[in-house]
Write an enzyme that holds these catalytic residues in place. Sequence first.
Site, PDB file in Angstrom:
ATOM      1  N   ASP A   1       0.827  -1.196   0.000  1.00  0.00           N
ATOM      2  CA  ASP A   1       0.000   0.000   0.000  1.00  0.00           C
ATOM      3  C   ASP A   1       0.868   1.255   0.000  1.00  0.00           C
ATOM      4  O   ASP A   1       2.094   1.179   0.159  1.00  0.00           O
ATOM      5  CB  ASP A   1      -0.955  -0.002   1.204  1.00  0.00           C
ATOM      6  CG  ASP A   1      -0.281  -0.374   2.524  1.00  0.00           C
ATOM      7  OD1 ASP A   1       0.975  -0.408   2.573  1.00  0.00           O
ATOM      8  OD2 ASP A   1      -0.983  -0.620   3.503  1.00  0.00           O
TER       9      ASP A   1
ATOM     10  N   ASP B   1      -7.788  -1.984  14.110  1.00  0.00           N
ATOM     11  CA  ASP B   1      -9.195  -2.214  13.740  1.00  0.00           C
ATOM     12  C   ASP B   1      -9.357  -3.441  12.840  1.00  0.00           C
ATOM     13  O   ASP B   1     -10.404  -3.647  12.251  1.00  0.00           O
ATOM     14  CB  ASP B   1      -9.779  -0.967  13.051  1.00  0.00           C
ATOM     15  CG  ASP B   1      -9.070  -0.635  11.738  1.00  0.00           C
ATOM     16  OD1 ASP B   1      -8.105  -1.349  11.362  1.00  0.00           O
ATOM     17  OD2 ASP B   1      -9.479   0.339  11.067  1.00  0.00           O
TER      18      ASP B   1
ATOM     19  N   HIS C   1      -7.534  -4.124  10.072  1.00  0.00           N
ATOM     20  CA  HIS C   1      -7.259  -3.948   8.641  1.00  0.00           C
ATOM     21  C   HIS C   1      -5.972  -4.648   8.217  1.00  0.00           C
ATOM     22  O   HIS C   1      -5.065  -4.861   9.030  1.00  0.00           O
ATOM     23  CB  HIS C   1      -7.259  -2.464   8.232  1.00  0.00           C
ATOM     24  CG  HIS C   1      -6.085  -1.639   8.671  1.00  0.00           C
ATOM     25  ND1 HIS C   1      -6.201  -0.559   9.501  1.00  0.00           N
ATOM     26  CD2 HIS C   1      -4.774  -1.712   8.366  1.00  0.00           C
ATOM     27  CE1 HIS C   1      -5.018  -0.010   9.685  1.00  0.00           C
ATOM     28  NE2 HIS C   1      -4.124  -0.693   9.013  1.00  0.00           N
TER      29      HIS C   1
ATOM     30  N   GLU D   1      -9.669  -1.031   5.113  1.00  0.00           N
ATOM     31  CA  GLU D   1     -10.349  -0.719   6.363  1.00  0.00           C
ATOM     32  C   GLU D   1     -11.623  -1.555   6.504  1.00  0.00           C
ATOM     33  O   GLU D   1     -12.110  -2.123   5.514  1.00  0.00           O
ATOM     34  CB  GLU D   1     -10.704   0.778   6.388  1.00  0.00           C
ATOM     35  CG  GLU D   1      -9.486   1.705   6.390  1.00  0.00           C
ATOM     36  CD  GLU D   1      -8.771   1.781   7.747  1.00  0.00           C
ATOM     37  OE1 GLU D   1      -8.844   0.799   8.517  1.00  0.00           O
ATOM     38  OE2 GLU D   1      -8.126   2.806   8.015  1.00  0.00           O
TER      39      GLU D   1
END
Length: 260
Positions: free
Chosen positions: A66, A135, A137, A142
Amino acid sequence: MEIVIVHDIAEAGSIAGAAIERLVTANPTAVLGLATGSSPLPIYDDVIQRCQTGLRVEAVTAFTLDEYLGLPVGHPESYRSFIKRVFTEPVGIADENLHSPAVNDEGVEALCESYERQIEAAGGIDLQILGIGSDGHIGFNEPSSSLGSRTRIKTLVTETRQDNARFFGGNLDQVPTHVVTQGIGTILEARHLIMIAAGESKARAIAAAVEGPLSAMVPASALQLHPHVTVLVDEGAASQLKLADYYRSTYATKPDWQSI
Ligand code: GLP
């Protein structure tokens, strides 16, 4: 899914480093998928050490997961700069063998499509290293990301920007809002996935990913669909796993001939 609970995170680095050494020794032109963040650093440090004692990885091709959008090329906190600094330069992987996704938002859709084609043209990723966000991810997928998603632009949730503000002098305003990430579908096509996590701040995400239901709300739970996944966690990150004792005894009694 194989879950290995390690005594300390350096041991996780060494388990993954050994897997990378085996792969590259068998196939010097192997394709590695590289994650950023602090979690994979023990893996990179271990491979750097192996290279200092004879391992050669110069013929490897690498793809990053990413990238932030909107940072100037060469910004020290761009993921390309980060990976060069902590891994590819120290081990001698040339710049042209390091691929990373789009860095500006002009023509971003075509660049995402082209990144998918580059991975395909390289023959796919043999071994993908992954961290996990608090979270749940992976990459920058996400919660609510499509489980079949491909490389594309995403908007970060505030929790992720807060987690990453430490790399931008603690200033949330400096953390980009948009990113490009390999999709969950893209990540699942790598032949072996190694996820690494350390510390209690990752315990909830790890438990949800490994033992929770498959859900777009926990992108890392998509790993449950993959035939070859290794999850390396320290005691802190393993602290909410219900089957921790089972994972410990499974690894302790693993046949010597069986690698991860
Ligand atoms: C970023 C990266 C992820 C990484 C996550 C966790 O969001 N895009 O690939 O897994 O950070 O980072 P850390 O390992 O520093 O906790």
